[in-house]
Design a protein around this motif. Sequence first.
Motif, PDB file in Angstrom:
ATOM      1  N   LEU A  99      -6.350  14.620   1.731  1.00 43.49           N
ATOM      2  CA  LEU A  99      -5.506  13.430   1.792  1.00 43.49           C
ATOM      3  C   LEU A  99      -4.651  13.438   0.541  1.00 43.49           C
ATOM      4  CD1 LEU A  99      -5.080  10.532   3.190  1.00 43.49           C
ATOM      5  CD2 LEU A  99      -6.397   9.736   1.250  1.00 43.49           C
ATOM      6  N   THR A 100      -3.337  13.282   0.712  1.00 45.76           N
ATOM      7  CA  THR A 100      -2.434  13.281  -0.435  1.00 45.76           C
ATOM      8  C   THR A 100      -1.658  11.970  -0.484  1.00 45.76           C
ATOM      9  OG1 THR A 100      -2.170  15.672  -0.186  1.00 45.76           O
ATOM     10  CG2 THR A 100      -0.592  14.538  -1.606  1.00 45.76           C
ATOM     11  N   PRO A 137       1.672  12.176   8.491  1.00 46.37           N
ATOM     12  CA  PRO A 137       1.607  10.985   7.641  1.00 46.37           C
ATOM     13  C   PRO A 137       0.473  10.071   8.101  1.00 46.37           C
ATOM     14  CG  PRO A 137       3.507  10.875   9.103  1.00 46.37           C
ATOM     15  CD  PRO A 137       2.869  12.219   9.308  1.00 46.37           C
ATOM     16  N   VAL A 138      -0.067   9.313   7.166  1.00 46.76           N
ATOM     17  CA  VAL A 138      -1.096   8.321   7.486  1.00 46.76           C
ATOM     18  C   VAL A 138      -0.380   7.097   8.046  1.00 46.76           C
ATOM     19  CG1 VAL A 138      -2.891   6.824   6.551  1.00 46.76           C
ATOM     20  CG2 VAL A 138      -2.621   9.154   5.679  1.00 46.76           C
ATOM     21  N   PRO A 139      -0.679   6.718   9.288  1.00 48.45           N
ATOM     22  CA  PRO A 139      -0.016   5.533   9.862  1.00 48.45           C
ATOM     23  C   PRO A 139      -0.594   4.251   9.278  1.00 48.45           C
ATOM     24  CG  PRO A 139      -1.656   6.365  11.376  1.00 48.45           C
ATOM     25  CD  PRO A 139      -1.614   7.324  10.224  1.00 48.45           C
ATOM     26  N   THR A 179     -11.379   6.697   1.206  1.00 47.18           N
ATOM     27  CA  THR A 179     -10.833   5.358   1.014  1.00 47.18           C
ATOM     28  C   THR A 179      -9.433   5.462   0.416  1.00 47.18           C
ATOM     29  OG1 THR A 179     -13.047   4.478   0.653  1.00 47.18           O
ATOM     30  CG2 THR A 179     -11.206   3.134  -0.107  1.00 47.18           C
ATOM     31  N   LEU A 180      -8.532   4.670   0.967  1.00 47.60           N
ATOM     32  CA  LEU A 180      -7.149   4.638   0.522  1.00 47.60           C
ATOM     33  C   LEU A 180      -6.672   3.200   0.585  1.00 47.60           C
ATOM     34  CD1 LEU A 180      -4.492   6.257  -0.120  1.00 47.60           C
ATOM     35  CD2 LEU A 180      -4.085   6.247   2.342  1.00 47.60           C
ATOM     36  N   SER A 181      -5.939   2.765  -0.416  1.00 50.68           N
ATOM     37  CA  SER A 181      -5.378   1.419  -0.398  1.00 50.68           C
ATOM     38  C   SER A 181      -4.525   1.241   0.844  1.00 50.68           C
ATOM     39  CB  SER A 181      -4.524   1.192  -1.647  1.00 50.68           C
ATOM     40  OG  SER A 181      -3.720   0.043  -1.499  1.00 50.68           O
ATOM     41  N   SER A 182      -4.631   0.092   1.489  1.00 50.93           N
ATOM     42  CA  SER A 182      -3.845  -0.150   2.707  1.00 50.93           C
ATOM     43  C   SER A 182      -2.347  -0.179   2.425  1.00 50.93           C
ATOM     44  CB  SER A 182      -4.284  -1.450   3.369  1.00 50.93           C
ATOM     45  OG  SER A 182      -4.053  -2.539   2.500  1.00 50.93           O
ATOM     46  N   ALA A 183      -1.954  -0.352   1.157  1.00 51.26           N
ATOM     47  CA  ALA A 183      -0.540  -0.386   0.809  1.00 51.26           C
ATOM     48  C   ALA A 183       0.001   0.994   0.428  1.00 51.26           C
ATOM     49  CB  ALA A 183      -0.317  -1.347  -0.349  1.00 51.26           C
ATOM     50  N   ALA A 184      -0.884   1.985   0.311  1.00 53.98           N
ATOM     51  CA  ALA A 184      -0.465   3.313  -0.134  1.00 53.98           C
ATOM     52  C   ALA A 184       0.078   4.158   1.019  1.00 53.98           C
ATOM     53  CB  ALA A 184      -1.640   4.037  -0.782  1.00 53.98           C
ATOM     54  N   ALA A 185       1.113   4.906   0.740  1.00 51.63           N
ATOM     55  CA  ALA A 185       1.632   5.885   1.699  1.00 51.63           C
ATOM     56  C   ALA A 185       0.950   7.216   1.375  1.00 51.63           C
ATOM     57  CB  ALA A 185       3.136   6.015   1.557  1.00 51.63           C
ATOM     58  N   ALA A 186       0.604   7.967   2.406  1.00 55.26           N
ATOM     59  CA  ALA A 186      -0.099   9.235   2.184  1.00 55.26           C
ATOM     60  C   ALA A 186       0.068  10.138   3.394  1.00 55.26           C
ATOM     61  CB  ALA A 186      -1.578   8.969   1.934  1.00 55.26           C
ATOM     62  N   SER A 187      -0.390  11.377   3.250  1.00 50.89           N
ATOM     63  CA  SER A 187      -0.415  12.302   4.377  1.00 50.89           C
ATOM     64  C   SER A 187      -1.762  13.007   4.394  1.00 50.89           C
ATOM     65  CB  SER A 187       0.725  13.318   4.280  1.00 50.89           C
ATOM     66  OG  SER A 187       0.615  14.063   3.091  1.00 50.89           O
ATOM     67  N   VAL A 188      -2.146  13.462   5.577  1.00 51.95           N
ATOM     68  CA  VAL A 188      -3.385  14.202   5.770  1.00 51.95           C
ATOM     69  C   VAL A 188      -3.013  15.625   6.166  1.00 51.95           C
ATOM     70  CG1 VAL A 188      -5.470  14.404   7.190  1.00 51.95           C
ATOM     71  CG2 VAL A 188      -4.648  12.154   6.514  1.00 51.95           C
TER      72      VAL A 188
END
Length: 74
Positions: free
Chosen positions: A9-10, A52-54, A30-39
């Motif tokens: 996860l990035t 991308p993480v939706p 775990t990732l903040s719900s406000a964070a943008a990321a990709s798997v």
Amino acid sequence: MAAAGAVSLTPDGAAAVAVRVDAFGFGEVTLSSAAAASVTACGGDGSVSTTPVPPLERNLSGPPGDTPATRIVP
């Protein structure tokens, strides 16, 4: 794509974090719900897939992954 040999996860602007997956291919991070990321998933056959993480459901009435709105499948 073959079964994932490695998953990460990035978060945008941060280093990738390895996600440990079990024998069934399930993993949790775990990732903040406000964070943008990709798997990113790397297959045992050398293939690589990134998505991308939706936006995830904020109202969890059950455990994470219990509904499609709380799952990410690269």
